[in-house]
Enzyme design. Structure first.
Site, PDB file in Angstrom:
ATOM      1  N   HIS A  76       5.829  15.439   4.188  1.00 56.54           N
ATOM      2  CA  HIS A  76       6.456  15.300   2.863  1.00 56.54           C
ATOM      3  C   HIS A  76       7.508  14.187   2.886  1.00 56.54           C
ATOM      4  O   HIS A  76       7.638  13.409   1.952  1.00 56.54           O
ATOM      5  CB  HIS A  76       7.109  16.617   2.431  1.00 56.54           C
ATOM      6  N   LEU A  82      10.108   1.184 -16.325  1.00 56.70           N
ATOM      7  CA  LEU A  82       9.124   2.251 -16.092  1.00 56.70           C
ATOM      8  C   LEU A  82       9.678   3.632 -16.472  1.00 56.70           C
ATOM      9  O   LEU A  82      10.793   3.982 -16.066  1.00 56.70           O
ATOM     10  CB  LEU A  82       8.768   2.251 -14.592  1.00 56.70           C
ATOM     11  N   ASP A 119      -1.279  14.036  -2.692  1.00 54.60           N
ATOM     12  CA  ASP A 119      -1.826  15.058  -1.797  1.00 54.60           C
ATOM     13  C   ASP A 119      -2.021  14.538  -0.366  1.00 54.60           C
ATOM     14  O   ASP A 119      -2.221  13.345  -0.155  1.00 54.60           O
ATOM     15  CB  ASP A 119      -3.177  15.513  -2.371  1.00 54.60           C
TER      16      ASP A 119
END
Ligand code: FPP
Length: 263
Positions: free
Chosen positions: A57, A151, A40
């Site tokens: 962004h 991962l 955020d």
């Protein structure tokens, strides 16, 4: 960040923003198995600099790159990031389009590196409702990295915790209607096995930067006993040191899962 942590660091004359020092402080045997992040603050970060929200962004993608790399290096098994929610469609079309384009750009730009580093890319959410270019990028990334054993990197895209639960209920109801299972067989385990995250551990740690204290419809079922770590840093400024601080803080908490303190 907890005060105890800060006090200890300051007394020891250490720098809480130094990733190398933080890495030495971590207990590498007790790392979280699954970290979830609400990325955020991109829009506010950009607007404070007089730039369009989309610029935030774009910078947020840089933070993501560093955090994925660090989680993989630490051998954290699973990372889930909230990249686009079911509510984000309400944003202006140009911002939505820019986010979709960023996703496609990110996948094709990063895939070689992620694949080489054995990262397995997955996506959770109503992926079938994304624009075609995104769906293609996501399937390509999934298929290409499916056999990787590093991962597990989950991108939450067109994801909503409530719509996930609706999808779960629909799938289970269908099995009951088809006579595959009875209502008595529905329990927490069965429900978990129908989530988008089926087979993955629930997050141990949820990180939300940028000052807000909300779950924002993220992983509603999975976060039941997750430790929440909050920071005022905006996502584009979120660094490796912030991630390591969050993990350090997590390791200094006592998790009781509704039970009592273990002696
Ligand atoms: C929330 O910040 C962030 C989003 C809605 C999108 C997150 C996306 C990225 C970090 C980049 C794209 C992702 C990928 C995987 C390429 P906000 O816009 O709500 O910030 P604000 O609260 O300051 O307005």
């Amino acid at each position: 960040m907890i005060k105890k942590f800060l006090d200890r660091w300051l007394k020891a004359g250490k720098d809480k923003n130094n990733p190398d020092q933080l890495l030495k402080e971590l207990d590498h045997e007790r790392l979280p198995h699954h970290i979830a992040i609400i990325m955020d603050g991109n829009g506010r970060w950009a607007q404070r600099r007089g730039m369009p929200r989309v610029y935030g962004h774009r910078e947020g993608v840089e933070s993501l790159r560093e955090i994925v790399k660090t989680c993989n290096e630490l051998k954290i098994p699973v990372l889930t990031v909230y990249a686009f929610s079911t509510e984000n469609w309400k944003r202006p079309k140009d911002e939505v389009d820019a986010l979709m384009n960023l996703l496609v750009e990110y996948v094709y730009k990063e895939i070689d590196d992620l694949d080489q580093n054995k990262v397995q890319i997955r996506a959770i959410g109503r992926i079938h409702k994304l624009p075609e270019a995104c769906r293609r990028a996501v399937s390509y990334a999934r298929e290409r990295t499916a056999d990787n054993d590093g991962l597990i990197f989950n991108l939450a895209l067109n994801y909503g915790g409530r719509s996930e639960l609706v999808d779960v209920v629909r799938a289970i109801a269908k099995k009951v209607a088809d006579g595959e299972i009875t209502t008595e067989e529905i329990d927490e385990q069965l429900l978990s096995a129908h989530l988008y995250t089926a087979g993955l551990p629930d997050p141990d740690l949820l990180i939300r930067p940028s000052g807000d204290f909300r779950i924002s419809n993220f992983l509603l079922w999975q976060l039941a006993y997750t430790e929440f770590w909050h920071s005022n840093v905006m996502w584009p400024d979120f660094s490796k040191a912030d991630l390591l601080q969050a993990i350090y803080d997590y390791q200094n908490r006592e998790r009781r899962f509704g039970g009592l303190k273990t002696k």
